[in-house]
Scaffold this motif. Structure first.
Motif, PDB file in Angstrom:
ATOM      1  N   PRO A 171     -26.223  69.852  53.138  1.00 39.54           N
ATOM      2  CA  PRO A 171     -24.849  69.783  53.637  1.00 39.54           C
ATOM      3  C   PRO A 171     -24.725  70.196  55.100  1.00 39.54           C
ATOM      4  CG  PRO A 171     -24.920  70.820  51.473  1.00 39.54           C
ATOM      5  CD  PRO A 171     -26.329  70.705  51.940  1.00 39.54           C
ATOM      6  N   LEU A 172     -25.510  71.202  55.502  1.00 38.53           N
ATOM      7  CA  LEU A 172     -25.481  71.642  56.901  1.00 38.53           C
ATOM      8  C   LEU A 172     -26.008  70.535  57.810  1.00 38.53           C
ATOM      9  CD1 LEU A 172     -25.046  73.781  59.068  1.00 38.53           C
ATOM     10  CD2 LEU A 172     -27.309  74.713  58.509  1.00 38.53           C
ATOM     11  N   ALA A 173     -27.099  69.903  57.405  1.00 39.54           N
ATOM     12  CA  ALA A 173     -27.655  68.806  58.201  1.00 39.54           C
ATOM     13  C   ALA A 173     -26.678  67.640  58.285  1.00 39.54           C
ATOM     14  CB  ALA A 173     -28.986  68.352  57.599  1.00 39.54           C
ATOM     15  N   ASP A 174     -25.993  67.347  57.183  1.00 39.62           N
ATOM     16  CA  ASP A 174     -25.016  66.258  57.177  1.00 39.62           C
ATOM     17  C   ASP A 174     -23.877  66.544  58.151  1.00 39.62           C
ATOM     18  OD1 ASP A 174     -26.470  64.842  55.314  1.00 39.62           O
ATOM     19  OD2 ASP A 174     -25.319  65.567  53.594  1.00 39.62           O
ATOM     20  N   LYS A 175     -23.416  67.775  58.175  1.00 46.42           N
ATOM     21  CA  LYS A 175     -22.322  68.141  59.083  1.00 46.42           C
ATOM     22  C   LYS A 175     -22.748  67.999  60.552  1.00 46.42           C
ATOM     23  CE  LYS A 175     -18.744  69.576  56.544  1.00 46.42           C
ATOM     24  NZ  LYS A 175     -18.349  70.996  56.510  1.00 46.42           N
ATOM     25  N   ALA A 224     -36.349  82.544  69.544  1.00 46.69           N
ATOM     26  CA  ALA A 224     -34.998  82.016  69.317  1.00 46.69           C
ATOM     27  C   ALA A 224     -34.075  82.292  70.499  1.00 46.69           C
ATOM     28  CB  ALA A 224     -34.416  82.621  68.044  1.00 46.69           C
ATOM     29  N   ASP A 225     -33.209  81.324  70.792  1.00 43.15           N
ATOM     30  CA  ASP A 225     -32.162  81.518  71.795  1.00 43.15           C
ATOM     31  C   ASP A 225     -30.950  82.183  71.158  1.00 43.15           C
ATOM     32  OD1 ASP A 225     -33.289  79.908  74.173  1.00 43.15           O
ATOM     33  OD2 ASP A 225     -33.450  78.500  72.509  1.00 43.15           O
ATOM     34  N   ILE A 226     -30.724  81.875  69.888  1.00 44.73           N
ATOM     35  CA  ILE A 226     -29.623  82.469  69.129  1.00 44.73           C
ATOM     36  C   ILE A 226     -30.182  82.956  67.805  1.00 44.73           C
ATOM     37  CG2 ILE A 226     -27.377  82.056  68.035  1.00 44.73           C
ATOM     38  CD1 ILE A 226     -26.995  79.737  70.044  1.00 44.73           C
ATOM     39  N   GLY A 227     -29.944  84.204  67.480  1.00 48.47           N
ATOM     40  CA  GLY A 227     -30.447  84.756  66.228  1.00 48.47           C
ATOM     41  C   GLY A 227     -29.315  85.311  65.376  1.00 48.47           C
ATOM     42  N   LEU A 228     -29.379  85.056  64.093  1.00 51.01           N
ATOM     43  CA  LEU A 228     -28.377  85.558  63.163  1.00 51.01           C
ATOM     44  C   LEU A 228     -29.107  86.257  62.021  1.00 51.01           C
ATOM     45  CD1 LEU A 228     -25.368  85.677  62.442  1.00 51.01           C
ATOM     46  CD2 LEU A 228     -25.620  83.473  61.292  1.00 51.01           C
ATOM     47  N   VAL A 229     -28.916  87.573  61.926  1.00 49.19           N
ATOM     48  CA  VAL A 229     -29.591  88.359  60.899  1.00 49.19           C
ATOM     49  C   VAL A 229     -28.654  88.521  59.713  1.00 49.19           C
ATOM     50  CG1 VAL A 229     -30.662  90.563  60.339  1.00 49.19           C
ATOM     51  CG2 VAL A 229     -30.940  89.597  62.628  1.00 49.19           C
ATOM     52  N   GLY A 230     -29.112  88.102  58.545  1.00 47.28           N
ATOM     53  CA  GLY A 230     -28.279  88.231  57.355  1.00 47.28           C
ATOM     54  C   GLY A 230     -28.810  87.395  56.209  1.00 47.28           C
ATOM     55  N   ASP A 231     -28.098  87.430  55.107  1.00 53.40           N
ATOM     56  CA  ASP A 231     -28.477  86.709  53.893  1.00 53.40           C
ATOM     57  C   ASP A 231     -28.121  85.230  54.058  1.00 53.40           C
ATOM     58  OD1 ASP A 231     -28.924  85.697  51.401  1.00 53.40           O
ATOM     59  OD2 ASP A 231     -27.659  87.126  50.323  1.00 53.40           O
ATOM     60  N   LEU A 232     -29.125  84.386  54.079  1.00 53.89           N
ATOM     61  CA  LEU A 232     -28.877  82.960  54.296  1.00 53.89           C
ATOM     62  C   LEU A 232     -28.034  82.346  53.194  1.00 53.89           C
ATOM     63  CD1 LEU A 232     -30.829  80.918  52.377  1.00 53.89           C
ATOM     64  CD2 LEU A 232     -32.600  81.999  53.752  1.00 53.89           C
ATOM     65  N   PHE A 233     -28.095  82.891  51.978  1.00 56.89           N
ATOM     66  CA  PHE A 233     -27.329  82.339  50.855  1.00 56.89           C
ATOM     67  C   PHE A 233     -25.825  82.566  51.045  1.00 56.89           C
ATOM     68  CE2 PHE A 233     -31.555  83.190  49.097  1.00 56.89           C
ATOM     69  CZ  PHE A 233     -31.870  81.917  48.627  1.00 56.89           C
ATOM     70  N   THR A 234     -25.482  83.500  51.916  1.00 59.21           N
ATOM     71  CA  THR A 234     -24.084  83.737  52.265  1.00 59.21           C
ATOM     72  C   THR A 234     -23.721  83.052  53.572  1.00 59.21           C
ATOM     73  OG1 THR A 234     -24.123  85.895  51.171  1.00 59.21           O
ATOM     74  CG2 THR A 234     -22.359  85.516  52.769  1.00 59.21           C
ATOM     75  N   LEU A 235     -24.631  83.155  54.544  1.00 65.87           N
ATOM     76  CA  LEU A 235     -24.341  82.668  55.890  1.00 65.87           C
ATOM     77  C   LEU A 235     -24.297  81.143  55.985  1.00 65.87           C
ATOM     78  CD1 LEU A 235     -26.536  85.130  57.993  1.00 65.87           C
ATOM     79  CD2 LEU A 235     -24.048  85.195  57.674  1.00 65.87           C
ATOM     80  N   ILE A 236     -25.206  80.458  55.304  1.00 63.43           N
ATOM     81  CA  ILE A 236     -25.280  78.987  55.448  1.00 63.43           C
ATOM     82  C   ILE A 236     -24.030  78.306  54.855  1.00 63.43           C
ATOM     83  CG2 ILE A 236     -26.578  76.910  54.873  1.00 63.43           C
ATOM     84  CD1 ILE A 236     -27.793  78.729  57.035  1.00 63.43           C
ATOM     85  N   GLU A 289     -21.096  79.550  54.608  1.00 60.67           N
ATOM     86  CA  GLU A 289     -19.991  79.901  55.512  1.00 60.67           C
ATOM     87  C   GLU A 289     -20.050  79.072  56.787  1.00 60.67           C
ATOM     88  OE1 GLU A 289     -18.126  83.842  57.798  1.00 60.67           O
ATOM     89  OE2 GLU A 289     -19.814  84.058  56.407  1.00 60.67           O
ATOM     90  N   LEU A 290     -21.248  78.957  57.342  1.00 60.33           N
ATOM     91  CA  LEU A 290     -21.428  78.155  58.561  1.00 60.33           C
ATOM     92  C   LEU A 290     -21.068  76.698  58.303  1.00 60.33           C
ATOM     93  CD1 LEU A 290     -22.464  77.777  61.472  1.00 60.33           C
ATOM     94  CD2 LEU A 290     -24.782  77.589  60.540  1.00 60.33           C
ATOM     95  N   THR A 291     -21.538  76.167  57.197  1.00 61.35           N
ATOM     96  CA  THR A 291     -21.274  74.762  56.867  1.00 61.35           C
ATOM     97  C   THR A 291     -19.783  74.494  56.704  1.00 61.35           C
ATOM     98  OG1 THR A 291     -23.422  74.627  55.729  1.00 61.35           O
ATOM     99  CG2 THR A 291     -21.813  72.907  55.248  1.00 61.35           C
TER     100      THR A 291
END
Length: 309
Positions: free
Chosen positions: A215-219, A290-302, A304-306
């Protein structure tokens, strides 16, 4: 110096990797192309239109229909009698053909070049890209593979090359094409995608990979990649793999999700213009590039980002 560039194509169009190889070859001298295949008149005309190309050698024969290295290499070696360098993109097929040509004409191959420093001098990565070596060859003829992400693509239009048919060296009967299983994908091809979203072993399963990464790639209108660990774990097919033993990419944006950043993976994507890393381990090596780093649980962050895209 006359260079002979092997044209990678799909039977109907010239692949972008060839355009980068043409740019590299032009730094050595006059550029000639080799189009080998069956029913490739259209490919030959497209190749002749590439800017900077002087001549296109066309070998139209059933022996070259599937670009079997055992058949293409003798053809290229034969043409090297009138050329000083053989240049191929460092793709899966190119890396299969080039060393066979080098063996047939008894020279050492110069692999995966990043730049042309002179008629016999090049730079190339060593130690998984952690160091760049400048190498010089003493061979009278050159066989060179080109890291396509290191060179700009030659213009596909504007050239006025001439097309010349060459004799086939025939089927050497050393290998045969059995079948092809072509995966249909509506997303951009990895090596030409401007944005890539890659997932790692931290996703935990193929189901979670599809649920979060797709879904993230599609967006983003992005291609999908993966680390070797994710491929080895069976989350995605092998052709998704980015890295030293996978595909070398350099998109405008590379999003690494749950990828720790092993040297093998970094070697395949660290030339990306902008690298975004998402990982729960703040000390993961991926954050060093990385130019931009986000530290956290990917199962929550992805998710939300999407949802916010």
């Amino acid at each position: 110096m006359k260079t002979l560039v092997w044209v990678e194509h799909d039977g109907g169009a010239v692949k972008d990797a060839t355009l980068a190889a043409v740019t590299a070859a032009a730094k050595l001298g006059e550029v000639h192309l080799l189009v080998a295949g069956q029913g490739v008149d259209g490919v030959a005309q497209a190749a002749a239109s590439i800017a900077g190309v002087g001549k296109v050698h066309v070998a139209d024969d059933a022996a070259y229909a599937h670009a079997l290295a055992e058949n293409v290499a003798p053809l290229a070696a034969d043409l090297m009698g009138h050329h000083d360098a053989f240049v191929v993109p460092a793709t899966t097929t190119g890396r299969n053909i080039a060393p066979r040509v080098a063996a047939l004409i008894d020279v050492q191959q110069v692999s995966d070049i990043l730049s042309v420093e002179g008629p016999d001098t090049f730079t190339r990565p060593i130690y998984a890209g952690n160091a760049i070596a400048t190498v010089r060859t003493r061979d009278a003829k050159l066989v060179v593979t080109v890291r396509t992400t290191a060179f700009a693509k030659a213009d596909a239009q504007g050239g006025t090359g001439t097309v010349e048919a060459v004799s086939s060296t025939g089927d050497k009967s050393l290998s045969s094409h059995v079948s092809s299983e072509m995966a249909e994908n509506a997303r951009p091809e990895l090596t030409s995608a401007k944005i890539i979203v890659s997932g790692g072993r931290a996703l935990g399963s193929g189901e979670k990979f599809a649920e979060l990464i797709e879904p993230l790639a599609d967006k983003l209108g992005a291609g999908i990649g993966a680390s070797r660990a994710a491929v080895d774990a069976g989350y995605v097919p092998n052709d998704y793999q980015v890295g030293q033993t996978g595909k070398i990419v350099a998109p405008e944006v590379y999003v690494a999700v749950g990828i720790s950043g092993a040297i093998q993976h970094l070697a395949g994507m660290k030339d990306s213009k902008v690298i975004v890393a998402i990982n729960k381990d703040a000390d993961a090596p991926i954050f060093q590039v990385a130019d931009i780093g986000l530290v956290g649980d990917l199962f929550t962050l992805i998710p939300e980002l999407t949802s916010k895209l």
